[in-house]
Write a protein that holds these residues in place. Structure first.
Motif, PDB file in Angstrom:
ATOM      1  N   ARG A 160       0.825  -1.304  -0.151  1.00  0.00           N
ATOM      2  CA  ARG A 160       0.080  -0.380   0.117  1.00  0.00           C
ATOM      3  C   ARG A 160       0.232   1.287   0.345  1.00  0.00           C
ATOM      4  O   ARG A 160       1.200   1.646   0.897  1.00  0.00           O
ATOM      5  CB  ARG A 160      -0.881  -0.135   1.425  1.00  0.00           C
ATOM      6  CG  ARG A 160      -1.850  -0.988   0.871  1.00  0.00           C
ATOM      7  CD  ARG A 160      -3.429  -1.273   1.887  1.00  0.00           C
ATOM      8  NE  ARG A 160      -3.816  -2.091   2.716  1.00  0.00           N
ATOM      9  CZ  ARG A 160      -4.728  -2.596   1.512  1.00  0.00           C
ATOM     10  NH1 ARG A 160      -4.393  -2.641   0.204  1.00  0.00           N
ATOM     11  NH2 ARG A 160      -5.083  -4.364   1.404  1.00  0.00           N
ATOM     12  N   ILE A 161       0.670   2.224  -1.162  1.00  0.00           N
ATOM     13  CA  ILE A 161       2.627   2.628  -1.168  1.00  0.00           C
ATOM     14  C   ILE A 161       1.525   3.309  -2.170  1.00  0.00           C
ATOM     15  O   ILE A 161       0.840   2.784  -3.753  1.00  0.00           O
ATOM     16  CB  ILE A 161       3.334   2.367  -1.202  1.00  0.00           C
ATOM     17  CG1 ILE A 161       4.630   3.628  -1.774  1.00  0.00           C
ATOM     18  CG2 ILE A 161       3.539   1.898  -2.982  1.00  0.00           C
ATOM     19  CD1 ILE A 161       6.057   2.940  -1.773  1.00  0.00           C
ATOM     20  N   ALA A 162       1.261   5.071  -2.585  1.00  0.00           N
ATOM     21  CA  ALA A 162       0.808   6.077  -3.301  1.00  0.00           C
ATOM     22  C   ALA A 162       1.847   5.064  -4.447  1.00  0.00           C
ATOM     23  O   ALA A 162       3.047   5.806  -4.685  1.00  0.00           O
ATOM     24  CB  ALA A 162       0.778   6.956  -3.067  1.00  0.00           C
ATOM     25  N   LEU A 163       1.348   5.113  -6.061  1.00  0.00           N
ATOM     26  CA  LEU A 163       2.097   5.422  -7.173  1.00  0.00           C
ATOM     27  C   LEU A 163       2.619   6.916  -7.827  1.00  0.00           C
ATOM     28  O   LEU A 163       1.911   7.409  -7.531  1.00  0.00           O
ATOM     29  CB  LEU A 163       1.661   4.267  -8.072  1.00  0.00           C
ATOM     30  CG  LEU A 163       1.156   3.734  -7.612  1.00  0.00           C
ATOM     31  CD1 LEU A 163      -0.005   2.551  -9.264  1.00  0.00           C
ATOM     32  CD2 LEU A 163       2.768   1.976  -7.384  1.00  0.00           C
ATOM     33  N   ARG A 164       4.129   7.199  -7.896  1.00  0.00           N
ATOM     34  CA  ARG A 164       4.214   8.717  -8.068  1.00  0.00           C
ATOM     35  C   ARG A 164       4.870   8.903  -9.539  1.00  0.00           C
ATOM     36  O   ARG A 164       4.927   7.574  -9.902  1.00  0.00           O
ATOM     37  CB  ARG A 164       5.016   8.207  -6.952  1.00  0.00           C
ATOM     38  CG  ARG A 164       4.824   8.421  -5.498  1.00  0.00           C
ATOM     39  CD  ARG A 164       6.244   9.550  -5.645  1.00  0.00           C
ATOM     40  NE  ARG A 164       6.891   8.359  -3.943  1.00  0.00           N
ATOM     41  CZ  ARG A 164       7.799   8.632  -3.285  1.00  0.00           C
ATOM     42  NH1 ARG A 164       8.679   9.458  -4.035  1.00  0.00           N
ATOM     43  NH2 ARG A 164       7.811   8.618  -1.995  1.00  0.00           N
ATOM     44  N   GLY A 165       4.442   9.822  -9.846  1.00  0.00           N
ATOM     45  CA  GLY A 165       5.299   9.879 -11.066  1.00  0.00           C
ATOM     46  C   GLY A 165       4.004  10.243 -12.520  1.00  0.00           C
ATOM     47  O   GLY A 165       3.180   9.047 -12.151  1.00  0.00           O
ATOM     48  N   MET A 166       4.455  10.399 -13.773  1.00  0.00           N
ATOM     49  CA  MET A 166       3.660   9.982 -14.437  1.00  0.00           C
ATOM     50  C   MET A 166       3.828   8.300 -15.273  1.00  0.00           C
ATOM     51  O   MET A 166       5.084   8.148 -15.816  1.00  0.00           O
ATOM     52  CB  MET A 166       3.554  10.460 -15.561  1.00  0.00           C
ATOM     53  CG  MET A 166       2.752  11.565 -16.031  1.00  0.00           C
ATOM     54  SD  MET A 166       1.214  12.087 -16.529  1.00  0.00           S
ATOM     55  CE  MET A 166       1.625  11.707 -18.022  1.00  0.00           C
TER      56      MET A 166
END
Ligand code: AOF
Ligand code: ZN
Length: 329
Positions: free
Chosen positions: A304-310
């Protein structure tokens, strides 16, 4: 130096745990007359290949020339003799260096040796780019641990797999033929690959690099309870395997891998191992593949970790990739 970095990359997949290094010579008019790179672990360094190329082309007098090299020339006897001695034999007027070498056997000594001998030395040209190219090598020597990349694939609703009790139930295929190839490229880029016990048991992966250039990674697996059977595919004779059972603490594993000279580690799961490492904070990059149209409702939750970037969009998959700047214990 930009050209040296291109040359250095020619050694990618073949020089680890040594750094990728490129070198060139230009004459008094600024014309490049020879190039070379470190081609293979244990083989001649970039400077050696560069001077050999120049000699092949008939050059004998280097006194008006400038040598450009992306990493500080070495000043020690390793698998090969010191490049500083070769340089002093040929005596170019000037040596331009990308970044200093973090290897304690070299660090600063190569440049000092050349200067003492009266050669003009310029350092730190495109230093950041030179360090970036060899981020794994720098991590090992400056922080005494491998560069760590965590990697997993998940469904749109955040699962790594269905819950399975035995290896007879097939694993959920999230990657495509194309993204699988990207994973094998990552296996080629990193010296070692690691999975937890359940993954080794249930998925029974061989963890080889069969779809990209270069070598197989060294396989690393945790097996606290000695449950892995000797015929698990992770023990196949195709590559080396390191098993941790008595001490599986992340700090210990990293230190031990560093002592073995392993400069990079790709962690491919499963959920428990990924979570543990994410919580430790000691890792450098995360690569997540999302299947945007695949939902399974229940299963093994992805970290459970926010996905980052494009994300990059490749073959119907979303590839997220980001860097952690802390990365320290
Ligand atoms: C250079 N040019 O192209 C490379 C360098 O065992 P050896 O003799 O190959 O030495 C390996 C060390 O030499 C390596 O850890 C790094 O410090 C330096 N590598 N140096 O000037 C090169 N590959
Ligand atoms: Zn050298």
């Amino acid at each position: 130096m930009t050209r040296c970095l291109q040359l250095a990359r020619m050694g990618e997949y073949y020089v680890a745990p040594n750094p990728m290094v490129g070198a060139l010579l230009f004459d008094a008019e600024g014309k490049i007359i020879a190039e070379g790179w470190h081609e293979q672990f244990g083989g001649p360094h970039a400077e050696v290949n560069c001077f050999a190329h120049a000699e092949q082309r008939g050059y004998r007098d280097f006194r008006e020339m400038t040598l450009v090299v992306s990493l500080e020339p070495c000043n020690h006897y390793g698998k090969t003799p010191p490049c500083t001695e070769l340089i002093l034999r040929h005596r170019p007027r000037r040596v331009v260096v990308g970044s200093l070498d973090p290897n304690p056997l070299v660090a600063g000594l190569g440049v000092a040796r050349l200067r003492e001998a009266g050669i003009e030395v310029v350092t730190d040209v495109l230093r950041d780019e030179c360090r970036e190219l060899n981020k794994r090598f720098f991590m090992l020597h400056e922080h005494h641990r491998p560069y760590v990349i965590q990697k997993w694939a998940q469904t749109a609703d955040g699962f790594l797999d269905r819950v399975r009790q035995s290896k007879d139930e097939p694993v959920l295929r999230i990657s495509t033929a194309v993204t699988k190839r990207i994973v094998h490229k990552m296996r080629a880029e990193n010296m070692a690959i690691m999975v937890g016990t359940r993954t080794a048991l249930l998925d029974n992966p061989a963890l080889l690099n069969t779809h990209w250039a270069g070598r197989n990674p060294i396989r690393v697996v945790l097996d606290r309870k000695h449950v892995l059977p000797p015929d698990a595919r992770i023990f196949s004779g195709d590559a080396e395997t390191i098993v941790y059972s008595d001490n599986t603490e992340w700090d210990f594993v990293l230190r031990d891998l560093a002592e073995r000279g392993i400069h990079s580690l790709l962690v491919e799961g499963g959920a428990t191992l990924l979570e543990t490492i994410l919580r430790s904070g000691v890792y450098d990059e995360v690569h997540v593949e999302v299947a945007p149209e695949m939902t399974i409702g229940e299963g093994v939750p992805a970290p459970r970790i926010a996905l980052r970037g494009m994300p990059q969009q490749i073959d119907g998959r979303l590839l997220y990739e980001w860097r952690e700047e802390h990365g320290e214990a």
